[in-house]
Scaffold this motif. Structure first.
Motif: not given
Ligand code: UDP
Ligand code: MG
Length: 332
Positions: A54-55, A60-63, A302-306
Protein backbone atom coordinates in the motif's frame (compact mmCIF):
# COMPACT_ATOMS: atom_id res chain seq x y z
CA UNK A 1 -14.98 2.27 -9.92
CA UNK A 2 -14.22 -1.42 -9.55
CA UNK A 3 -13.32 -2.94 -6.18
CA UNK A 4 -11.56 -6.25 -5.81
CA UNK A 5 -11.82 -7.92 -2.41
CA UNK A 6 -9.00 -10.32 -1.58
CA UNK A 7 -9.18 -12.26 1.71
CA UNK A 8 -5.69 -13.16 2.90
CA UNK A 9 -4.80 -15.58 5.64
CA UNK A 10 -1.17 -16.61 5.98
CA UNK A 11 -0.47 -15.75 2.36
CA UNK A 12 3.00 -14.23 2.71
CA UNK A 13 4.43 -16.52 0.04
CA UNK A 14 2.03 -15.55 -2.69
CA UNK A 15 0.67 -12.11 -1.89
CA UNK A 16 3.17 -10.07 -3.91
CA UNK A 17 2.63 -12.18 -7.01
CA UNK A 18 -1.12 -11.92 -6.45
CA UNK A 19 -0.90 -8.12 -6.30
CA UNK A 20 1.29 -7.99 -9.38
CA UNK A 21 -1.07 -10.09 -11.49
CA UNK A 22 -4.24 -8.42 -10.27
CA UNK A 23 -2.81 -4.95 -10.86
CA UNK A 24 -1.71 -5.88 -14.37
CA UNK A 25 -5.22 -7.11 -15.19
CA UNK A 26 -7.05 -4.19 -13.60
CA UNK A 27 -4.86 -1.64 -15.34
CA UNK A 28 -6.11 -3.11 -18.63
CA UNK A 29 -9.73 -2.24 -17.85
CA UNK A 30 -8.89 1.45 -17.97
CA UNK A 31 -11.38 2.12 -15.17
CA UNK A 32 -10.45 3.35 -11.71
CA UNK A 33 -10.09 0.50 -9.26
CA UNK A 34 -9.15 -0.40 -5.71
CA UNK A 35 -7.74 -3.62 -4.31
CA UNK A 36 -9.20 -4.31 -0.89
CA UNK A 37 -6.97 -6.78 0.92
CA UNK A 38 -8.56 -8.19 4.06
CA UNK A 39 -5.89 -9.55 6.33
CA UNK A 40 -7.69 -12.14 8.41
CA UNK A 41 -5.50 -12.30 11.51
CA UNK A 42 -2.57 -14.02 9.80
CA UNK A 43 0.26 -15.36 11.88
CA UNK A 44 2.93 -14.68 9.29
CA UNK A 45 4.19 -11.49 7.63
CA UNK A 46 1.13 -10.99 5.43
CA UNK A 47 0.05 -7.74 7.08
CA UNK A 48 3.50 -6.17 6.92
CA UNK A 49 3.78 -7.13 3.25
CA UNK A 50 0.36 -5.65 2.51
CA UNK A 51 1.23 -2.38 4.24
CA UNK A 52 4.41 -2.25 2.20
CA UNK A 53 2.38 -2.79 -0.97
CA UNK A 54 0.00 0.00 0.00
CA UNK A 55 3.01 2.25 0.55
CA UNK A 56 3.96 2.07 -3.13
CA UNK A 57 0.54 1.50 -4.71
CA UNK A 58 -2.32 3.87 -3.91
CA UNK A 59 -4.81 1.35 -5.31
CA UNK A 60 -4.26 -1.00 -2.38
CA UNK A 61 -6.56 -0.75 0.63
CA UNK A 62 -5.49 -2.85 3.59
CA UNK A 63 -8.13 -4.00 6.06
CA UNK A 64 -6.94 -5.75 9.15
CA UNK A 65 -9.27 -7.88 11.24
CA UNK A 66 -8.66 -8.08 14.96
CA UNK A 67 -8.19 -11.85 14.77
CA UNK A 68 -8.85 -14.76 12.42
CA UNK A 69 -12.57 -14.70 11.65
CA UNK A 70 -12.58 -17.11 8.71
CA UNK A 71 -12.89 -16.73 4.99
CA UNK A 72 -16.57 -15.83 4.71
CA UNK A 73 -16.37 -13.20 7.44
CA UNK A 74 -13.21 -11.73 5.92
CA UNK A 75 -14.94 -11.36 2.57
CA UNK A 76 -17.91 -9.73 4.31
CA UNK A 77 -15.59 -7.18 5.90
CA UNK A 78 -14.12 -6.50 2.48
CA UNK A 79 -17.57 -5.93 0.99
CA UNK A 80 -18.28 -3.50 3.80
CA UNK A 81 -15.15 -1.45 3.12
CA UNK A 82 -15.25 -1.62 -0.71
CA UNK A 83 -16.56 1.48 -2.45
CA UNK A 84 -16.75 0.34 -6.07
CA UNK A 85 -19.83 0.23 -8.30
CA UNK A 86 -18.98 -3.41 -8.75
CA UNK A 87 -17.08 -5.68 -6.39
CA UNK A 88 -15.08 -8.73 -7.37
CA UNK A 89 -14.24 -11.40 -4.79
CA UNK A 90 -11.10 -13.38 -5.52
CA UNK A 91 -8.82 -15.65 -3.47
CA UNK A 92 -5.30 -14.52 -2.70
CA UNK A 93 -3.76 -17.84 -3.72
CA UNK A 94 -4.25 -17.26 -7.46
CA UNK A 95 -6.44 -20.34 -7.80
CA UNK A 96 -8.95 -18.05 -9.46
CA UNK A 97 -7.24 -16.57 -12.52
CA UNK A 98 -7.15 -12.75 -12.30
CA UNK A 99 -7.46 -12.61 -16.08
CA UNK A 100 -11.06 -13.83 -15.82
CA UNK A 101 -11.91 -10.55 -14.07
CA UNK A 102 -11.75 -8.86 -17.48
CA UNK A 103 -14.53 -11.11 -18.78
CA UNK A 104 -16.53 -10.51 -15.63
CA UNK A 105 -16.28 -6.76 -16.05
CA UNK A 106 -17.32 -7.06 -19.69
CA UNK A 107 -20.40 -9.09 -18.75
CA UNK A 108 -21.21 -6.60 -15.99
CA UNK A 109 -21.03 -3.72 -18.43
CA UNK A 110 -23.32 -5.70 -20.71
CA UNK A 111 -25.96 -5.68 -17.98
CA UNK A 112 -25.36 -8.57 -15.58
CA UNK A 113 -25.66 -7.87 -11.87
CA UNK A 114 -23.77 -10.96 -10.76
CA UNK A 115 -21.13 -12.79 -12.77
CA UNK A 116 -20.15 -15.96 -10.94
CA UNK A 117 -17.22 -18.14 -11.84
CA UNK A 118 -17.97 -21.76 -12.66
CA UNK A 119 -15.01 -24.10 -12.36
CA UNK A 120 -14.73 -26.27 -15.42
CA UNK A 121 -11.42 -27.71 -14.39
CA UNK A 122 -9.66 -27.97 -11.06
CA UNK A 123 -6.05 -28.90 -10.79
CA UNK A 124 -4.19 -29.61 -7.61
CA UNK A 125 -7.20 -30.70 -5.58
CA UNK A 126 -7.79 -34.14 -4.20
CA UNK A 127 -10.44 -36.43 -5.63
CA UNK A 128 -12.00 -36.44 -2.22
CA UNK A 129 -12.45 -32.65 -2.21
CA UNK A 130 -13.94 -32.66 -5.71
CA UNK A 131 -16.35 -35.45 -4.83
CA UNK A 132 -17.47 -33.95 -1.53
CA UNK A 133 -17.94 -30.53 -3.10
CA UNK A 134 -20.19 -32.02 -5.76
CA UNK A 135 -22.19 -34.00 -3.22
CA UNK A 136 -22.61 -30.87 -1.11
CA UNK A 137 -24.13 -28.79 -3.90
CA UNK A 138 -26.45 -31.62 -4.94
CA UNK A 139 -27.62 -31.91 -1.35
CA UNK A 140 -28.11 -28.21 -0.70
CA UNK A 141 -30.00 -27.64 -3.92
CA UNK A 142 -32.30 -30.51 -3.12
CA UNK A 143 -32.90 -29.37 0.43
CA UNK A 144 -33.24 -25.63 0.00
CA UNK A 145 -35.45 -23.33 -1.98
CA UNK A 146 -32.57 -21.50 -3.62
CA UNK A 147 -30.34 -22.94 -6.30
CA UNK A 148 -26.64 -22.55 -5.76
CA UNK A 149 -25.09 -23.27 -9.14
CA UNK A 150 -22.88 -26.37 -9.19
CA UNK A 151 -19.12 -25.87 -9.07
CA UNK A 152 -19.16 -22.25 -8.02
CA UNK A 153 -17.05 -20.77 -5.28
CA UNK A 154 -16.87 -17.21 -4.10
CA UNK A 155 -15.01 -16.00 -7.19
CA UNK A 156 -17.54 -13.57 -8.64
CA UNK A 157 -18.38 -10.03 -9.56
CA UNK A 158 -21.32 -8.34 -7.92
CA UNK A 159 -23.01 -5.09 -8.79
CA UNK A 160 -23.29 -2.49 -6.01
CA UNK A 161 -27.02 -3.29 -5.65
CA UNK A 162 -26.29 -6.94 -4.89
CA UNK A 163 -23.51 -5.96 -2.47
CA UNK A 164 -25.97 -3.73 -0.61
CA UNK A 165 -28.40 -6.65 -0.35
CA UNK A 166 -25.65 -8.83 1.15
CA UNK A 167 -24.65 -6.10 3.59
CA UNK A 168 -28.24 -5.97 4.77
CA UNK A 169 -28.26 -9.66 5.53
CA UNK A 170 -26.78 -9.58 9.01
CA UNK A 171 -26.76 -13.34 9.55
CA UNK A 172 -23.71 -14.69 11.30
CA UNK A 173 -23.36 -18.06 9.62
CA UNK A 174 -22.61 -16.98 6.12
CA UNK A 175 -22.36 -18.88 2.91
CA UNK A 176 -21.87 -15.94 0.59
CA UNK A 177 -22.44 -17.87 -2.62
CA UNK A 178 -25.82 -18.96 -1.28
CA UNK A 179 -26.74 -15.48 -0.10
CA UNK A 180 -25.75 -14.09 -3.46
CA UNK A 181 -27.94 -16.63 -5.25
CA UNK A 182 -30.76 -15.68 -2.89
CA UNK A 183 -30.35 -11.98 -3.72
CA UNK A 184 -31.50 -12.56 -7.27
CA UNK A 185 -31.04 -9.96 -10.04
CA UNK A 186 -29.51 -10.93 -13.36
CA UNK A 187 -26.89 -13.61 -12.73
CA UNK A 188 -24.56 -14.89 -15.40
CA UNK A 189 -22.14 -17.83 -15.17
CA UNK A 190 -18.58 -17.49 -16.40
CA UNK A 191 -16.69 -20.76 -16.93
CA UNK A 192 -13.04 -20.69 -15.91
CA UNK A 193 -10.21 -23.07 -15.19
CA UNK A 194 -9.28 -23.26 -11.54
CA UNK A 195 -5.54 -23.46 -11.09
CA UNK A 196 -3.53 -25.01 -8.30
CA UNK A 197 -2.47 -22.86 -5.38
CA UNK A 198 0.39 -20.52 -6.29
CA UNK A 199 2.08 -20.87 -2.88
CA UNK A 200 1.28 -21.85 0.67
CA UNK A 201 -1.26 -24.43 1.79
CA UNK A 202 -5.02 -24.55 1.95
CA UNK A 203 -6.63 -23.30 5.13
CA UNK A 204 -9.82 -25.22 4.44
CA UNK A 205 -9.16 -28.61 5.97
CA UNK A 206 -11.96 -31.14 6.20
CA UNK A 207 -13.37 -29.80 9.48
CA UNK A 208 -13.85 -26.31 8.09
CA UNK A 209 -15.41 -27.69 4.94
CA UNK A 210 -17.94 -29.63 6.99
CA UNK A 211 -18.77 -26.50 8.96
CA UNK A 212 -19.27 -24.50 5.80
CA UNK A 213 -21.51 -27.20 4.38
CA UNK A 214 -23.57 -27.36 7.57
CA UNK A 215 -23.93 -23.57 7.58
CA UNK A 216 -25.12 -23.69 4.01
CA UNK A 217 -27.71 -26.36 4.63
CA UNK A 218 -29.01 -25.04 7.92
CA UNK A 219 -29.13 -21.40 6.80
CA UNK A 220 -31.00 -22.09 3.62
CA UNK A 221 -33.29 -24.92 4.54
CA UNK A 222 -35.59 -26.14 7.25
CA UNK A 223 -36.13 -29.43 5.47
CA UNK A 224 -34.05 -31.36 8.06
CA UNK A 225 -36.50 -30.25 10.75
CA UNK A 226 -39.41 -31.45 8.67
CA UNK A 227 -37.62 -34.73 8.00
CA UNK A 228 -37.49 -35.23 11.75
CA UNK A 229 -41.25 -35.05 11.87
CA UNK A 230 -41.55 -37.68 9.15
CA UNK A 231 -39.01 -39.91 10.84
CA UNK A 232 -41.00 -39.48 14.06
CA UNK A 233 -44.18 -40.58 12.32
CA UNK A 234 -42.37 -43.53 10.80
CA UNK A 235 -41.02 -44.62 14.17
CA UNK A 236 -44.44 -44.22 15.76
CA UNK A 237 -45.97 -46.40 13.04
CA UNK A 238 -43.35 -49.08 13.57
CA UNK A 239 -44.02 -49.01 17.30
CA UNK A 240 -47.72 -49.45 16.63
CA UNK A 241 -47.02 -52.55 14.57
CA UNK A 242 -44.79 -53.81 17.37
CA UNK A 243 -47.41 -53.15 20.03
CA UNK A 244 -50.13 -54.95 18.07
CA UNK A 245 -47.80 -57.88 17.51
CA UNK A 246 -46.88 -58.09 21.19
CA UNK A 247 -50.51 -57.90 22.27
CA UNK A 248 -51.51 -60.52 19.72
CA UNK A 249 -48.83 -62.94 20.87
CA UNK A 250 -49.71 -62.37 24.52
CA UNK A 251 -53.46 -62.78 24.13
CA UNK A 252 -53.88 -65.28 21.33
CA UNK A 253 -51.05 -67.75 21.95
CA UNK A 254 -49.76 -69.73 24.88
CA UNK A 255 -46.05 -69.43 24.29
CA UNK A 256 -45.15 -65.74 24.42
CA UNK A 257 -41.67 -64.89 23.28
CA UNK A 258 -39.13 -63.78 25.84
CA UNK A 259 -38.32 -61.12 23.22
CA UNK A 260 -35.10 -59.78 24.62
CA UNK A 261 -33.53 -59.22 21.23
CA UNK A 262 -36.55 -57.33 19.88
CA UNK A 263 -36.61 -55.10 22.90
CA UNK A 264 -32.90 -54.48 22.75
CA UNK A 265 -32.88 -53.61 19.06
CA UNK A 266 -35.96 -51.44 19.47
CA UNK A 267 -34.47 -49.46 22.32
CA UNK A 268 -31.16 -48.97 20.55
CA UNK A 269 -32.81 -47.93 17.31
CA UNK A 270 -35.21 -45.49 18.89
CA UNK A 271 -32.64 -43.91 21.17
CA UNK A 272 -30.36 -43.48 18.16
CA UNK A 273 -33.16 -41.75 16.30
CA UNK A 274 -33.83 -39.51 19.25
CA UNK A 275 -30.21 -38.49 19.54
CA UNK A 276 -30.04 -37.62 15.86
CA UNK A 277 -33.25 -35.63 16.15
CA UNK A 278 -31.93 -33.74 19.14
CA UNK A 279 -28.73 -33.04 17.25
CA UNK A 280 -30.57 -31.57 14.28
CA UNK A 281 -32.75 -29.45 16.56
CA UNK A 282 -29.57 -28.36 18.32
CA UNK A 283 -28.05 -27.19 15.02
CA UNK A 284 -30.96 -24.83 14.50
CA UNK A 285 -31.22 -23.80 18.12
CA UNK A 286 -27.50 -23.02 18.24
CA UNK A 287 -27.84 -20.78 15.22
CA UNK A 288 -30.85 -19.01 16.67
CA UNK A 289 -28.72 -18.41 19.73
CA UNK A 290 -25.82 -16.87 17.82
CA UNK A 291 -28.24 -14.72 15.83
CA UNK A 292 -30.05 -13.32 18.85
CA UNK A 293 -26.77 -12.32 20.45
CA UNK A 294 -26.48 -9.78 17.63
CA UNK A 295 -22.74 -9.63 17.77
CA UNK A 296 -20.97 -7.91 14.94
CA UNK A 297 -19.83 -10.25 12.20
CA UNK A 298 -16.21 -9.26 12.31
CA UNK A 299 -14.12 -6.73 14.13
CA UNK A 300 -12.12 -4.52 11.81
CA UNK A 301 -8.98 -3.46 13.60
CA UNK A 302 -7.78 -0.95 11.02
CA UNK A 303 -8.20 0.19 7.45
CA UNK A 304 -5.38 1.74 5.51
CA UNK A 305 -6.47 3.70 2.45
CA UNK A 306 -4.20 5.98 0.47
CA UNK A 307 -4.77 9.66 1.19
CA UNK A 308 -6.80 8.97 4.31
CA UNK A 309 -5.62 8.99 7.91
CA UNK A 310 -4.27 5.68 9.13
CA UNK A 311 -5.60 3.96 11.04
CA UNK A 312 -8.87 5.17 9.56
CA UNK A 313 -11.04 6.64 12.34
CA UNK A 314 -14.11 5.26 10.61
CA UNK A 315 -13.18 1.68 11.32
CA UNK A 316 -10.60 1.41 14.03
CA UNK A 317 -10.85 1.00 17.75
CA UNK A 318 -9.47 3.66 20.01
CA UNK A 319 -8.35 2.50 23.40
CA UNK A 320 -9.49 -0.74 24.93
CA UNK A 321 -13.24 -0.18 25.11
CA UNK A 322 -14.44 0.11 21.53
CA UNK A 323 -17.30 2.56 21.00
CA UNK A 324 -20.54 0.83 20.13
CA UNK A 325 -21.03 2.70 16.87
CA UNK A 326 -17.84 1.15 15.55
CA UNK A 327 -18.84 -2.32 16.62
CA UNK A 328 -22.18 -2.01 14.95
CA UNK A 329 -20.85 -1.17 11.50
CA UNK A 330 -22.03 -4.40 9.99
CA UNK A 331 -25.46 -4.39 11.52
CA UNK A 332 -28.34 -2.94 9.51
N1 UDP B 1 -8.77 -17.29 4.01
C1 UDP B 1 -9.10 -16.31 4.95
N2 UDP B 1 -9.33 -16.69 6.25
C2 UDP B 1 -9.29 -17.98 6.65
C3 UDP B 1 -8.99 -18.97 5.69
C4 UDP B 1 -8.75 -18.60 4.37
O1 UDP B 1 -9.16 -15.13 4.63
O2 UDP B 1 -9.50 -18.24 7.83
C5 UDP B 1 -8.51 -16.89 2.62
C6 UDP B 1 -7.22 -17.43 2.03
O3 UDP B 1 -6.15 -16.56 2.27
C7 UDP B 1 -7.54 -17.51 0.56
C8 UDP B 1 -9.03 -17.80 0.54
O4 UDP B 1 -9.52 -17.41 1.82
O5 UDP B 1 -7.33 -16.28 -0.10
C9 UDP B 1 -9.34 -19.26 0.26
O6 UDP B 1 -8.68 -20.08 1.19
P1 UDP B 1 -7.93 -21.41 0.76
O7 UDP B 1 -7.17 -21.19 -0.50
O8 UDP B 1 -7.14 -21.85 1.94
O9 UDP B 1 -9.14 -22.40 0.52
P2 UDP B 1 -9.33 -23.42 -0.71
O10 UDP B 1 -9.05 -22.65 -1.97
O11 UDP B 1 -8.37 -24.52 -0.49
O12 UDP B 1 -10.76 -23.83 -0.60
MG1 MG C 1 -7.36 -21.73 -2.37
Amino acid sequence: MLSVVVPCYNEEAGISECHRRLSAVLAQTGDPYELVYVEDGSRDRTHALLLALAEVDAHAVVVRLSRNFGHQAAVSAGLEVARGNAVVIIDADLQDPPEAVLDMVALWKAGSHVVYGVRIHRTGESRFKLWTAKAFYRLINRLSDIDIPLDTGDFRLMDRRVVEVLLHMPERHRLLRGMCAWAGFRQTPLPYRRAARYAGTTSYPLGRMINLALDGIVSFSTVPLRMLTFVGFGAAFLSLVGILYALGVRVLTQHWVPGWATLFVGVLFLSGLQMISLGIMGEYLGRVYTEVKQRPLVVIASVRRAGEPFPSPEHSWKGTAPPAENVARLLP
